[in-house]
Scaffold this motif. Structure first.
Motif, PDB file in Angstrom:
ATOM      1  N   ALA A 135     -35.520  80.755 -31.749  1.00 11.98           N
ATOM      2  CA  ALA A 135     -34.833  81.650 -31.414  1.00 11.98           C
ATOM      3  C   ALA A 135     -33.758  82.520 -32.276  1.00 11.98           C
ATOM      4  O   ALA A 135     -33.513  84.158 -32.422  1.00 11.98           O
ATOM      5  CB  ALA A 135     -33.297  81.627 -30.290  1.00 11.98           C
ATOM      6  N   ASP A 136     -33.942  82.525 -34.269  1.00 12.72           N
ATOM      7  CA  ASP A 136     -33.191  82.348 -34.929  1.00 12.72           C
ATOM      8  C   ASP A 136     -33.418  82.861 -35.623  1.00 12.72           C
ATOM      9  O   ASP A 136     -32.657  82.769 -36.696  1.00 12.72           O
ATOM     10  CB  ASP A 136     -31.624  82.288 -34.204  1.00 12.72           C
ATOM     11  N   GLU A 137     -34.860  83.156 -35.743  1.00 10.50           N
ATOM     12  CA  GLU A 137     -35.634  82.826 -37.642  1.00 10.50           C
ATOM     13  C   GLU A 137     -35.299  84.084 -38.120  1.00 10.50           C
ATOM     14  O   GLU A 137     -35.048  84.196 -39.505  1.00 10.50           O
ATOM     15  CB  GLU A 137     -37.272  82.954 -38.168  1.00 10.50           C
ATOM     16  N   GLU A 138     -34.612  84.994 -37.541  1.00 13.95           N
ATOM     17  CA  GLU A 138     -35.159  86.697 -37.975  1.00 13.95           C
ATOM     18  C   GLU A 138     -33.224  86.239 -38.461  1.00 13.95           C
ATOM     19  O   GLU A 138     -32.690  87.432 -38.993  1.00 13.95           O
ATOM     20  CB  GLU A 138     -35.395  88.060 -37.459  1.00 13.95           C
ATOM     21  N   VAL A 139     -32.357  86.448 -38.438  1.00 12.97           N
ATOM     22  CA  VAL A 139     -31.504  86.160 -38.753  1.00 12.97           C
ATOM     23  C   VAL A 139     -30.452  84.631 -39.660  1.00 12.97           C
ATOM     24  O   VAL A 139     -29.530  84.762 -39.632  1.00 12.97           O
ATOM     25  CB  VAL A 139     -30.893  86.172 -37.151  1.00 12.97           C
ATOM     26  N   GLY A 140     -31.678  83.967 -40.143  1.00 13.54           N
ATOM     27  CA  GLY A 140     -31.388  82.861 -40.797  1.00 13.54           C
ATOM     28  C   GLY A 140     -31.540  81.024 -40.352  1.00 13.54           C
ATOM     29  O   GLY A 140     -31.134  80.423 -40.812  1.00 13.54           O
ATOM     30  N   SER A 141     -31.548  80.971 -39.196  1.00 12.48           N
ATOM     31  CA  SER A 141     -32.244  80.293 -38.323  1.00 12.48           C
ATOM     32  C   SER A 141     -31.133  78.843 -38.410  1.00 12.48           C
ATOM     33  O   SER A 141     -31.260  77.770 -38.837  1.00 12.48           O
ATOM     34  CB  SER A 141     -33.613  79.231 -39.328  1.00 12.48           C
ATOM     35  N   HIS A 142     -29.798  79.378 -38.238  1.00  9.60           N
ATOM     36  CA  HIS A 142     -28.932  78.525 -38.840  1.00  9.60           C
ATOM     37  C   HIS A 142     -28.555  77.866 -37.165  1.00  9.60           C
ATOM     38  O   HIS A 142     -28.144  76.719 -37.219  1.00  9.60           O
ATOM     39  CB  HIS A 142     -27.252  79.453 -38.327  1.00  9.60           C
ATOM     40  N   GLY A 143     -29.909  78.041 -36.536  1.00  9.72           N
ATOM     41  CA  GLY A 143     -29.496  77.692 -34.749  1.00  9.72           C
ATOM     42  C   GLY A 143     -30.782  76.676 -34.715  1.00  9.72           C
ATOM     43  O   GLY A 143     -30.320  75.685 -34.029  1.00  9.72           O
ATOM     44  N   SER A 144     -31.205  76.499 -35.208  1.00  8.67           N
ATOM     45  CA  SER A 144     -32.835  75.656 -34.924  1.00  8.67           C
ATOM     46  C   SER A 144     -32.691  75.227 -36.364  1.00  8.67           C
ATOM     47  O   SER A 144     -34.161  74.044 -36.678  1.00  8.67           O
ATOM     48  CB  SER A 144     -34.112  77.101 -35.122  1.00  8.67           C
ATOM     49  N   ARG A 145     -32.389  75.265 -37.349  1.00  8.36           N
ATOM     50  CA  ARG A 145     -32.542  74.366 -38.696  1.00  8.36           C
ATOM     51  C   ARG A 145     -32.199  72.899 -38.282  1.00  8.36           C
ATOM     52  O   ARG A 145     -34.380  72.449 -39.370  1.00  8.36           O
ATOM     53  CB  ARG A 145     -31.708  74.390 -39.929  1.00  8.36           C
ATOM     54  N   ALA A 146     -31.535  72.081 -38.041  1.00  8.00           N
ATOM     55  CA  ALA A 146     -31.513  70.865 -37.768  1.00  8.00           C
ATOM     56  C   ALA A 146     -32.719  70.445 -36.966  1.00  8.00           C
ATOM     57  O   ALA A 146     -33.760  68.916 -37.687  1.00  8.00           O
ATOM     58  CB  ALA A 146     -30.196  70.365 -37.468  1.00  8.00           C
ATOM     59  N   LEU A 147     -33.219  71.137 -36.039  1.00  5.30           N
ATOM     60  CA  LEU A 147     -34.139  70.533 -34.635  1.00  5.30           C
ATOM     61  C   LEU A 147     -35.539  70.872 -36.336  1.00  5.30           C
ATOM     62  O   LEU A 147     -36.054  70.000 -36.008  1.00  5.30           O
ATOM     63  CB  LEU A 147     -34.144  71.788 -33.869  1.00  5.30           C
TER      64      LEU A 147
END
Length: 367
Positions: A135-147
């Motif tokens: 849900a957040d690739e366009e804004v840096g993937s801070h909430g998804s990188r670990a997953l």
């Protein structure tokens, strides 16, 4: 090995699913809109592949994860957030005309998601495949990188469904990219009565911009580009603050370290001015070596397809940096990412879906 010839996909059905996803607007950071979008993505995946697509909540919005069961062998990676604000669809609705599909997000990257799902749906055996749509690739993937990193390591190979490079080429390498914010603190004073009593943050910012621009090394692929600047309050006040935002792209880890060290070492030119730096190269480079094996498979399946290293980053940068084989640009053929003329070439959809199916079988077979 040649293209998986038994693959049959229905382009009309693909366009139907693409319309469904495009017509659910999903701007990054709009958590309510992203929640609706995640449900739509999950419904498309479940409708075409069966099973259950899990919605994984995060502070950045909900991600969608689906597994075909069995030992994980390959991760399909994409995102459902877009750069377009709510209301864009009203101005630029989904259309299919003259062989092109248009609308917000068709190329980056909803078309790629649809092709991935339909390519996999053409296979009877979907085991070993996982799909992760963030849900957040366009804004840096801070909430998804670990997953992303967790599932990439578990699967051992990653196919990224970002839009293709020019001419339909696959993306075999990407620069690392990041943003720096340089904040200058000076001291305000009356610009007419006593300008010498102030510390002009705008003048200091001008010095810093020249120092920063000089960090670029285009001969090794490093670009350092000041992009946004602000300073001052009134026309008769010496500016007390200024901010400069800088876009950085690098091809190697060594350049990442050099540039980050240089930003950390920026020093003021004017006595009393203070320079503070935030940010960094958040996405590490994706070296072309990370895609060598998977690109060779793609070339055997689709002779003549080209590979290209590009400047933009994606979540494939993260997986490649872990040493996980990663191939990018498997999504839509088209162009105009982030622009009003964004489009997808409809005639390419079936071939790209067939390539998906062929790659899955080749990876599972160890070809």
């Amino acid at each position: 090995m040649t293209m998986h010839r038994t693959v049959q996909v229905n382009v009309d059905a693909m366009l139907e699913d693409l319309r469904t996803l495009v017509e659910v607007e999903s701007p990054s950071r709009d958590l309510d809109a992203l929640a609706v979008s995640a449900k739509a993505v999950a419904a498309v995946i479940e409708g075409r592949l069966g099973g259950r697509a899990s919605v994984v909540e995060s502070a950045a919005g909900p991600h969608v994860h689906w597994s075909g069961g069995g030992e994980p062998r390959v991760l399909f990676l994409g995102h459902h957030d877009t750069v377009f604000p709510l209301g864009t669809l009203e101005r630029r609705p989904f259309r299919v005309e003259d062989g092109h599909a248009t609308g917000p997000g068709v190329f980056d990257m909803l078309g790629g998601l649809v092709q991935a799902v339909h390519g996999l749906a053409a296979l009877e055996d979907r085991s070993g495949v996982e799909i992760l749509v963030t849900a957040d690739e366009e804004v840096g993937s801070h909430g998804s990188r670990a997953l992303i990193e967790e599932r990439a390591l578990a699967c051992g190979a990653v196919l990224v469904f970002e839009g293709a490079a020019d001419g339909g080429a696959l993306k075999t390498g990407r620069k690392g990219c990041g943003t720096f914010e340089v904040r200058i603190t000076g001291r305000a004073s009356h610009a007419g009565l006593e300008p010498e009593a102030g510390i002009n943050a705008l003048v200091e910012a001008a010095h810093q911009v020249l120092d920063i621009a000089a960090l670029a090394r285009p001969e090794v692929g490093t670009t350092v580009t000041p992009t946004v600047a602000s300073a001052g309050t009134l026309d008769n006040v010496v500016p007390a603050e200024a901010v400069v935002v800088v876009d950085v792209r690098v091809e190697s880890a060594a350049e990442k370290e050099r540039v980050e060290a240089a930003f950390a070492g920026l020093t003021p030119h004017l006595p009393g001015a203070v320079v503070t730096v935030r940010g960094g190269v958040g996405r590490p480079p994706m070296p072309e070596s990370a895609s060598d094996g998977l690109f060779a498979l793609a070339r055997r399946l689709l002779p003549g397809i080209e590979g290209r290293a590009v400047g933009g980053g994606s979540d494939g940068n993260f997986t490649a940096a872990l040493g996980v084989p990663t191939l990018d640009g498997l999504g839509a053929v088209g162009g105009g990412a982030h622009a009003d003329h964004e489009y997808l070439v409809v005639s390419s959809m079936a071939e790209r879906a067939a390539l998906v199916a062929g790659l899955v079988e080749a990876i599972r077979d160890g070809s």
